[in-house]
Write a protein that holds these residues in place. Structure first.
Motif, PDB file in Angstrom:
ATOM      1  N   VAL A 122      -0.639  -6.062   5.364  1.00 30.27           N
ATOM      2  CA  VAL A 122       0.191  -5.103   4.627  1.00 30.27           C
ATOM      3  C   VAL A 122       1.662  -5.503   4.753  1.00 30.27           C
ATOM      4  O   VAL A 122       2.226  -5.507   5.834  1.00 30.27           O
ATOM      5  CB  VAL A 122      -0.020  -3.660   5.131  1.00 30.27           C
ATOM      6  CG1 VAL A 122       0.814  -2.680   4.305  1.00 30.27           C
ATOM      7  CG2 VAL A 122      -1.496  -3.278   5.056  1.00 30.27           C
ATOM      8  N   ARG A 159      -3.988   6.066   0.420  1.00 30.09           N
ATOM      9  CA  ARG A 159      -3.870   5.211   1.598  1.00 30.09           C
ATOM     10  C   ARG A 159      -4.957   5.552   2.617  1.00 30.09           C
ATOM     11  O   ARG A 159      -5.588   4.668   3.209  1.00 30.09           O
ATOM     12  CB  ARG A 159      -2.471   5.374   2.212  1.00 30.09           C
ATOM     13  CG  ARG A 159      -2.269   4.623   3.506  1.00 30.09           C
ATOM     14  CD  ARG A 159      -2.442   3.114   3.313  1.00 30.09           C
ATOM     15  NE  ARG A 159      -2.303   2.396   4.563  1.00 30.09           N
ATOM     16  CZ  ARG A 159      -1.156   1.900   5.018  1.00 30.09           C
ATOM     17  NH1 ARG A 159      -0.049   2.048   4.318  1.00 30.09           N
ATOM     18  NH2 ARG A 159      -1.122   1.256   6.158  1.00 30.09           N
ATOM     19  N   SER A 219      -2.547  -4.887  -4.472  1.00 28.44           N
ATOM     20  CA  SER A 219      -2.624  -3.516  -3.979  1.00 28.44           C
ATOM     21  C   SER A 219      -3.985  -2.909  -4.283  1.00 28.44           C
ATOM     22  O   SER A 219      -4.826  -3.530  -4.956  1.00 28.44           O
ATOM     23  CB  SER A 219      -1.520  -2.654  -4.594  1.00 28.44           C
ATOM     24  OG  SER A 219      -1.518  -1.366  -3.976  1.00 28.44           O
ATOM     25  N   LEU A 264       0.831  -1.206   0.000  1.00 27.45           N
ATOM     26  CA  LEU A 264       0.000   0.000   0.000  1.00 27.45           C
ATOM     27  C   LEU A 264       0.861   1.250   0.000  1.00 27.45           C
ATOM     28  O   LEU A 264       2.050   1.208   0.313  1.00 27.45           O
ATOM     29  CB  LEU A 264      -0.936   0.003   1.209  1.00 27.45           C
ATOM     30  CG  LEU A 264      -2.026  -1.080   1.246  1.00 27.45           C
ATOM     31  CD1 LEU A 264      -2.892  -0.889   2.495  1.00 27.45           C
ATOM     32  CD2 LEU A 264      -2.904  -1.072  -0.001  1.00 27.45           C
ATOM     33  N   ARG A 265       0.229   2.368  -0.345  1.00 28.92           N
ATOM     34  CA  ARG A 265       0.903   3.674  -0.296  1.00 28.92           C
ATOM     35  C   ARG A 265       1.246   4.040   1.153  1.00 28.92           C
ATOM     36  O   ARG A 265       0.721   3.468   2.090  1.00 28.92           O
ATOM     37  CB  ARG A 265      -0.008   4.742  -0.916  1.00 28.92           C
ATOM     38  CG  ARG A 265      -0.083   4.697  -2.444  1.00 28.92           C
ATOM     39  CD  ARG A 265       1.196   5.246  -3.073  1.00 28.92           C
ATOM     40  NE  ARG A 265       1.475   6.596  -2.623  1.00 28.92           N
ATOM     41  CZ  ARG A 265       0.932   7.695  -3.159  1.00 28.92           C
ATOM     42  NH1 ARG A 265       0.114   7.600  -4.183  1.00 28.92           N
ATOM     43  NH2 ARG A 265       1.229   8.894  -2.678  1.00 28.92           N
ATOM     44  N   GLU A 266       2.096   5.030   1.303  1.00 33.37           N
ATOM     45  CA  GLU A 266       2.595   5.449   2.619  1.00 33.37           C
ATOM     46  C   GLU A 266       1.520   6.196   3.422  1.00 33.37           C
ATOM     47  O   GLU A 266       0.623   6.792   2.833  1.00 33.37           O
ATOM     48  CB  GLU A 266       3.810   6.354   2.407  1.00 33.37           C
ATOM     49  CG  GLU A 266       3.496   7.794   1.952  1.00 33.37           C
ATOM     50  CD  GLU A 266       3.072   7.929   0.487  1.00 33.37           C
ATOM     51  OE1 GLU A 266       2.890   6.919  -0.206  1.00 33.37           O
ATOM     52  OE2 GLU A 266       2.884   9.102   0.046  1.00 33.37           O
ATOM     53  N   THR A 319       5.054  -0.879   2.430  1.00 32.00           N
ATOM     54  CA  THR A 319       4.501   0.459   2.243  1.00 32.00           C
ATOM     55  C   THR A 319       5.443   1.201   1.304  1.00 32.00           C
ATOM     56  O   THR A 319       6.642   1.266   1.569  1.00 32.00           O
ATOM     57  CB  THR A 319       4.440   1.161   3.617  1.00 32.00           C
ATOM     58  OG1 THR A 319       3.516   0.448   4.422  1.00 32.00           O
ATOM     59  CG2 THR A 319       3.963   2.581   3.489  1.00 32.00           C
TER      60      THR A 319
END
Ligand code: PGA
Length: 213
Positions: free
Chosen positions: A135, A119, A156, A111-113, A138
């Protein structure tokens, strides 16, 4: 009136956008710049947390994001869809059929930060569904996540805008998962107390017009 006209065709426009808006916004900006060649445009691209910080500091005329902060006095104008879709490597077992999130419980997710709007939308959605994901990684880049998914590292949830017209070109597929895509439209945002310059008003007009075309 001449002054107003002149103001419209020259001057400066500052726009800050979230990283995920860079897939479509520059194209719209290109058309705007051709129409108003004397408007000097300054574009900042950062994640949602960075855009919100710029907005708190009143650094730009306009902000493009999909998850405007709830605690600020702002004007929000949605103008374009931003579906967040579940992506998997090409040929994934769940491809081509409807599946539930529970069926993907054994999968690792990239996943994105934290600080990313994508996110935040994913976290909020999962919380509402009372579900969680495993997860594994990141990453602060849609492109890196896309390529890691293609290489088989996990699944994702990404903005459809960050994928190719045919996602198979990048070695990934979109899964048809219950409760997805997450719908979170793109909005043009500005501080409520801000008097919009003529270039800013013209740019809003351009975005609204091209997104409806
Ligand atoms: P992001 O922003 O690039 O920070 O994920 C997208 C958004 O605001 O939805």
């Amino acid at each position: 009136a001449i002054g107003a006209l002149w103001g419209m065709h020259s001057g400066r426009l500052r726009v800050a956008l979230v990283t995920t808006a860079k897939y479509f916004l520059p194209r719209m900006l290109g058309a705007f710049c051709r129409r108003y060649p004397h408007i000097d445009v300054q574009l900042e691209i950062t994640n949602r947390a960075g855009v919100v910080a710029r907005m708190r500091g009143n650094e730009d005329d306009l902000y493009i994001m999909s998850l405007p902060p709830a605690d600020m006095d702002i004007v929000v104008r949605p103008f374009l869809d931003n579906p967040l879709v579940v992506v998997a490597p090409l040929g994934h077992a769940a491809a081509g059929r409807r599946c539930t999130l529970d069926e993907l419980a054994g999968e690792s997710f990239l996943l994105r930060e934290p600080g990313s709007g994508s996110r935040a939308a994913v976290d909020r959605h999962l919380q509402k569904l009372e579900k969680s994901l495993r997860v594994r990684l990141t990453v602060a880049s849609n492109e890196a996540i896309r390529d890691l998914v293609a290489s088989g590292l996990g699944l994702s949830i990404l903005s459809r805008h960050s994928l190719a017209a045919d996602p198979a070109d990048d070695g990934i597929c979109i899964l048809d998962v219950e409760h997805f895509p997450i719908q979170q439209p793109w909005s043009i945002v500005h501080l409520k107390g801000k008097v919009l310059s003529l270039p800013a008003q013209a740019f809003i007009g351009e975005l609204v017009q091209t997104s409806q075309a």
